[in-house]
Each structure stands twice: as structure tokens, then as C-alpha cells.
Design a protein around this motif. Sequence first.
Motif, PDB file in Angstrom:
ATOM      1  N   UNK A 151      33.756  46.876  41.897  1.00  0.00           N
ATOM      2  CA  UNK A 151      34.589  47.905  42.520  1.00  0.00           C
ATOM      3  C   UNK A 151      35.662  47.326  43.431  1.00  0.00           C
ATOM      4  N   UNK A 152      35.597  46.030  43.713  1.00  0.00           N
ATOM      5  CA  UNK A 152      36.569  45.408  44.601  1.00  0.00           C
ATOM      6  C   UNK A 152      36.743  43.944  44.235  1.00  0.00           C
ATOM      7  N   UNK A 156      34.413  41.165  42.007  1.00  0.00           N
ATOM      8  CA  UNK A 156      35.033  40.560  40.831  1.00  0.00           C
ATOM      9  C   UNK A 156      34.949  39.038  40.886  1.00  0.00           C
ATOM     10  N   UNK A 157      35.244  38.461  42.044  1.00  0.00           N
ATOM     11  CA  UNK A 157      35.180  37.008  42.200  1.00  0.00           C
ATOM     12  C   UNK A 157      33.752  36.506  42.008  1.00  0.00           C
ATOM     13  N   UNK A 158      32.793  37.227  42.568  1.00  0.00           N
ATOM     14  CA  UNK A 158      31.386  36.833  42.410  1.00  0.00           C
ATOM     15  C   UNK A 158      30.976  36.844  40.938  1.00  0.00           C
ATOM     16  N   UNK A 159      31.492  37.825  40.209  1.00  0.00           N
ATOM     17  CA  UNK A 159      31.162  37.919  38.785  1.00  0.00           C
ATOM     18  C   UNK A 159      31.785  36.779  37.988  1.00  0.00           C
ATOM     19  N   UNK A 160      32.926  36.263  38.480  1.00  0.00           N
ATOM     20  CA  UNK A 160      33.628  35.206  37.762  1.00  0.00           C
ATOM     21  C   UNK A 160      33.194  33.799  38.181  1.00  0.00           C
ATOM     22  N   UNK A 161      32.572  33.665  39.348  1.00  0.00           N
ATOM     23  CA  UNK A 161      32.165  32.355  39.864  1.00  0.00           C
ATOM     24  C   UNK A 161      31.191  31.676  38.905  1.00  0.00           C
ATOM     25  N   UNK A 191      38.299  30.352  40.825  1.00  0.00           N
ATOM     26  CA  UNK A 191      37.733  30.894  39.590  1.00  0.00           C
ATOM     27  C   UNK A 191      38.676  30.595  38.429  1.00  0.00           C
ATOM     28  N   UNK A 192      38.182  30.723  37.211  1.00  0.00           N
ATOM     29  CA  UNK A 192      38.996  30.507  36.028  1.00  0.00           C
ATOM     30  C   UNK A 192      38.880  31.728  35.130  1.00  0.00           C
TER      31      UNK A 192
END
Length: 337
Positions: A151-152, A156-161, A191-192
Motif C-alpha cells: 500500500x506504500x 513495496x521496497x520490502x517486497x523487492x529487497x 533494490x533492482x
Amino acid sequence: MSAEIANILKEQGMKTERWGRYFLLLLLLLMGTATAWAQTYPSKPIKVVVGYAAGGAVDIIARTVGQSLSTTLGQPVVVENRPGAGTNIAVKSVIAAEPDGYTLMLAANALAANMSLYQPAPFDAEKDLVAVSLVGRVPVVIAANPQVPYANVRQWIEAAKGRPKAIAYGSPGNGSTPHMALELFARAAGIELQHIPYKGGSPAITDTIGGQVPLVAVNALEALPHVRSGKLKLLAVLSATRSANYPDVPTIAESGFAGFEASVWYGLVAPANTPKAVIQKLHEETQKALASREVRERMNSVGGEVAPGTSEMFAQLIRSEALRYAKLVREAQIKPD
């Protein structure tokens, strides 16, 4: 010293003095001509070239500012759309135009990026063009399909780490401002992401709404109607302050990345060697347009804001952006479509 030598030196001194008077007279005549030109300018319609199709953000802003300039300058300001080659076709047409103030271009970030994105460099903006005035900015936004689990930005960053290229995003194309912005942000966030380039913002948005890609990076203008309809949700606005159109959406700085900003900027440029007096007049009239309520309201309605300032400030922006993009293109090995 003999009398003969003294006479020669005296004669040479008189010639030097005479040439000095001629040079001063010529200089005054040229200054007078430039002033007279500025006083009579414009005496015919002015063309503003746009390197994008009609109906897009740059086109809308060009027509908004052009209408105001037409009123104050007393001559029609005609917008000419010349899309293609990442705006290089439009830029080259302006460079080749007569430097008389009757051919301008409303340029955007591509002007700074294309010098490193395309090789060999298609032009040298600093040598081939002259900055007239920055006009405005429209922030880049990160939008998502409403069904994505984050949702923020933090989620999103945590999901991509630790998951290189596991999360994809769409953009208007390789080397576009939103693409460059997301690449810069990904590096800052550690992140990538998987970049999916499209031929414009509209098809990228369509696939995000349809679920083909989870995220899209576009300018605020293109996202606005879809966010209002609930077909997209915004994760962040990449501007220094919150957008008037998205007052509840945090900026990227509020999401933990202070100092990071990415906007699509727009400004008027003219061919090199356009008379300084004409550039000054165009700059002054553009500043008047940006101060008008009509232009401000129109810019706000499309998700942007006016950005008044000196011609030198705009020239410095182009220069600094060119350096920033050159570094990113080199390091990320970005290629044009």
C-alpha cells in the motif's frame, strides 16, 4: 628620436584613434539595431515546436503558455507537433531554424537526456540552443494496480529487497523521464526492478490497470484520471512537496528518501544566436504569463506547477540534468527504444 620617426608615430596614432571611433560607431549602430528589433518584435506569428503528439502534457502546457503569450505579444503563437526519435526530430528542426525569435521549442527532460542516451550525440544543447525560460514542472508518480499487496513505498521496497527483478514496472519507454526516475530511485533504495518499456504512458497505464504489470511510473497528468476513477492507486509522488491534486499521497521524501525528487520539467528554448534583446523580451513575457491566474490554474489542473526564474537558472538546470543523466545512462547501460 628624429622628427621623421615622430611624424610616423603621430600619423599611426591618428589612424588608431580614427579606427577606434569607427569601431565605437559600428558598435552603437549594432546596439541600436538590436534595440529597434526588440521594440518591433514580434511582427509575425511565432511557432512553438513540441516533440510529442497533440494532447499530451507538453502539448497542453505549450498551448496554455502560447495562448497567454499571444495575448501579450499581439501575434498568434502556433504550436507545431513534431514527434519522433525521442524528440530529436523536433530539436534538430529548431536548431536549423532562423535565429530570429520566431521559432521556439517547449522542451522537456529529453533535451538533457538525449545527448548521452543517443550516440553519437544528436546535438549539443548548450551550444546549439539558448534557454529562454523554465515554464513548469509536473512530478513523476509511482502508481500501482489496486490489487497489489503493498500500500506504500516502504512495503513495496520490502517486497523487492533480496529479489532482483522480481517486481516489474512499466514506463513510457527507455530513457523517458519516469524510467530514469525509477532507475535512480531503485539505486537509492538498494533494490533492482524489472523495467518494461512501452511506447508512451497510455499503454503502460492500460497494462497496469489490466494487471499485466503491477506498477507504472508516469507523470502526474497521465495518472490523474485513473487515480480519480479508482483504477490506479498511488504509492508516492516524486516531488519536493505534496501535489495539490493528490494531497493525501505522501512524497518520496516522506516515504524515507529525503532529498530525492523527480519531475518532468518544461521550458522554452530558441536557436543559438537569437538576439539577446529578443530572448530577454520573450523571457519577460513568459514570466508575466506564469504569473497570471489563468496559466497557474491550467497548470494545476493538469497536475503541474509553474516554475518562474531567470534564463540563466534554466540553462543551469539543463546543464546539471545532462550530467546527471549521462552518469545514469553510463552506469545502468540504458539504451533508447
